[in-house]
Design an enzyme around this catalytic site. Sequence first.
Site, PDB file in Angstrom:
ATOM      1  N   HIS A 148      -5.217   9.449   0.391  1.00  0.00           N
ATOM      2  CA  HIS A 148      -5.119   8.621   1.600  1.00  0.00           C
ATOM      3  C   HIS A 148      -5.997   9.134   2.741  1.00  0.00           C
ATOM      4  O   HIS A 148      -5.515   9.463   3.833  1.00  0.00           O
ATOM      5  CB  HIS A 148      -3.670   8.452   2.068  1.00  0.00           C
ATOM      6  CG  HIS A 148      -3.472   7.173   2.841  1.00  0.00           C
ATOM      7  ND1 HIS A 148      -3.851   7.034   4.163  1.00  0.00           N
ATOM      8  CD2 HIS A 148      -2.990   5.964   2.473  1.00  0.00           C
ATOM      9  CE1 HIS A 148      -3.591   5.802   4.565  1.00  0.00           C
ATOM     10  NE2 HIS A 148      -3.075   5.126   3.551  1.00  0.00           N
ATOM     11  N   HIS A 160       3.909  -1.882   3.208  1.00  0.00           N
ATOM     12  CA  HIS A 160       3.892  -0.545   2.624  1.00  0.00           C
ATOM     13  C   HIS A 160       5.224  -0.335   1.919  1.00  0.00           C
ATOM     14  O   HIS A 160       6.268  -0.326   2.585  1.00  0.00           O
ATOM     15  CB  HIS A 160       3.669   0.508   3.712  1.00  0.00           C
ATOM     16  CG  HIS A 160       2.348   0.355   4.407  1.00  0.00           C
ATOM     17  ND1 HIS A 160       2.128  -0.595   5.388  1.00  0.00           N
ATOM     18  CD2 HIS A 160       1.168   0.990   4.219  1.00  0.00           C
ATOM     19  CE1 HIS A 160       0.865  -0.518   5.782  1.00  0.00           C
ATOM     20  NE2 HIS A 160       0.258   0.435   5.090  1.00  0.00           N
ATOM     21  N   TYR A 210      -6.797   2.319   5.776  1.00  0.00           N
ATOM     22  CA  TYR A 210      -7.069   1.801   7.126  1.00  0.00           C
ATOM     23  C   TYR A 210      -8.013   0.590   7.103  1.00  0.00           C
ATOM     24  O   TYR A 210      -8.498   0.158   8.139  1.00  0.00           O
ATOM     25  CB  TYR A 210      -7.632   2.894   8.052  1.00  0.00           C
ATOM     26  CG  TYR A 210      -6.917   4.219   7.878  1.00  0.00           C
ATOM     27  CD1 TYR A 210      -5.612   4.385   8.346  1.00  0.00           C
ATOM     28  CD2 TYR A 210      -7.521   5.272   7.201  1.00  0.00           C
ATOM     29  CE1 TYR A 210      -4.933   5.583   8.147  1.00  0.00           C
ATOM     30  CE2 TYR A 210      -6.846   6.472   6.986  1.00  0.00           C
ATOM     31  CZ  TYR A 210      -5.560   6.613   7.467  1.00  0.00           C
ATOM     32  OH  TYR A 210      -4.884   7.796   7.259  1.00  0.00           O
ATOM     33  N   HIS A 226      -5.987   2.869  -3.862  1.00  0.00           N
ATOM     34  CA  HIS A 226      -5.971   3.001  -2.395  1.00  0.00           C
ATOM     35  C   HIS A 226      -6.661   4.292  -1.964  1.00  0.00           C
ATOM     36  O   HIS A 226      -6.914   4.468  -0.771  1.00  0.00           O
ATOM     37  CB  HIS A 226      -4.515   2.948  -1.909  1.00  0.00           C
ATOM     38  CG  HIS A 226      -4.367   2.706  -0.443  1.00  0.00           C
ATOM     39  ND1 HIS A 226      -5.140   1.818   0.261  1.00  0.00           N
ATOM     40  CD2 HIS A 226      -3.503   3.233   0.475  1.00  0.00           C
ATOM     41  CE1 HIS A 226      -4.764   1.816   1.536  1.00  0.00           C
ATOM     42  NE2 HIS A 226      -3.785   2.672   1.690  1.00  0.00           N
ATOM     43  N   ASP A 240       0.824  -1.208   0.000  1.00  0.00           N
ATOM     44  CA  ASP A 240       0.000   0.000   0.000  1.00  0.00           C
ATOM     45  C   ASP A 240       0.862   1.262   0.000  1.00  0.00           C
ATOM     46  O   ASP A 240       2.034   1.228   0.382  1.00  0.00           O
ATOM     47  CB  ASP A 240      -0.873   0.040   1.262  1.00  0.00           C
ATOM     48  CG  ASP A 240      -1.963  -1.016   1.255  1.00  0.00           C
ATOM     49  OD1 ASP A 240      -1.977  -1.862   0.345  1.00  0.00           O
ATOM     50  OD2 ASP A 240      -2.787  -0.985   2.190  1.00  0.00           O
ATOM     51  N   ASP A 241       0.229   2.358  -0.373  1.00  0.00           N
ATOM     52  CA  ASP A 241       0.723   3.731  -0.165  1.00  0.00           C
ATOM     53  C   ASP A 241       1.775   4.190  -1.171  1.00  0.00           C
ATOM     54  O   ASP A 241       2.276   5.303  -1.052  1.00  0.00           O
ATOM     55  CB  ASP A 241       1.270   3.950   1.258  1.00  0.00           C
ATOM     56  CG  ASP A 241       0.188   3.846   2.325  1.00  0.00           C
ATOM     57  OD1 ASP A 241      -0.968   3.516   1.977  1.00  0.00           O
ATOM     58  OD2 ASP A 241       0.495   4.080   3.499  1.00  0.00           O
TER      59      ASP A 241
HETATM   60 NI    NI Z   1      -2.548   3.156   3.405  1.00  0.00          NI
END
Ligand code: NI
Length: 251
Positions: A115, A202, A152, A111, A60-61
């Site tokens: 964020h 991540h 989350y 995602h 993610d991210d």
């Molecule tokens: Ni995230």
Amino acid sequence: MDGIHKKEAKAGLSAFALLLAITLPWLGYSLLCLPQRDSVPADAYVETPGQCKLIALTFDDGPRRSTTTALLDGLAERGVPATFFLIGEQVPGNEDILRRMDEEGHQIGIHSYTHVKLTGLNRADFSEEVGRTRTVLKNALGHNDFLLRPPYGMVDAGVRRRAGAPIILWSVDPEDWKDQDGEREYQQIITEAKDGDILLFHDIFPTSVETALRVVDTLHAQGYYFVTIPDLFAARGIPLKNGEVYWNAYP
Ligand code: NI
């Protein structure tokens, strides 16, 4: 036949045996364990397929050029595909990284754009986060088959209704963002990991990249194969439906 020819024949035979030894397990694994893919061989690294224990790596991210590129290099060396849930606002300037993901057989997901929590958003705000990211990914890649992982892991009825994609959560979370302690993360994952798990990382931290690759090497040695999220669920005969939430694909 003189000595030299015998030697040549022997060498030819052992080269053929070696080729068979390398090819057959992979062929067997492809036929038995995975849906047929067009081009990229999934997880061609393992030599003994065993019972096809499958795990999906998810990140993610990203994208973040330094760490994501290092990760893609490490995954390519190992022949391992992964699934990436990207932040829309980080895509401009990194389109080449997305195209590389695509070319190397990775699955891409949304995602959100900035964020934020997607729960409780009205239709317009949801579209600013998810729809806008979908457009950015579509423009960079020329296709539109993106999974969704809300930030989350927060999901409500509105998120499910508006997702427009299967919602993919996870079953093993080393909380790699917290202390960035690679050894702790590694031990936790190796202890918890089992057939059908979805691992969460991540790819914006150097420690996470190192840990993920270390985990791949250890689980490979234990007979695991790494597959993308669509391949994991296809292999288990579980259809992925828009707006449904998935945590794992246990056998
Ligand atoms: Ni995230």
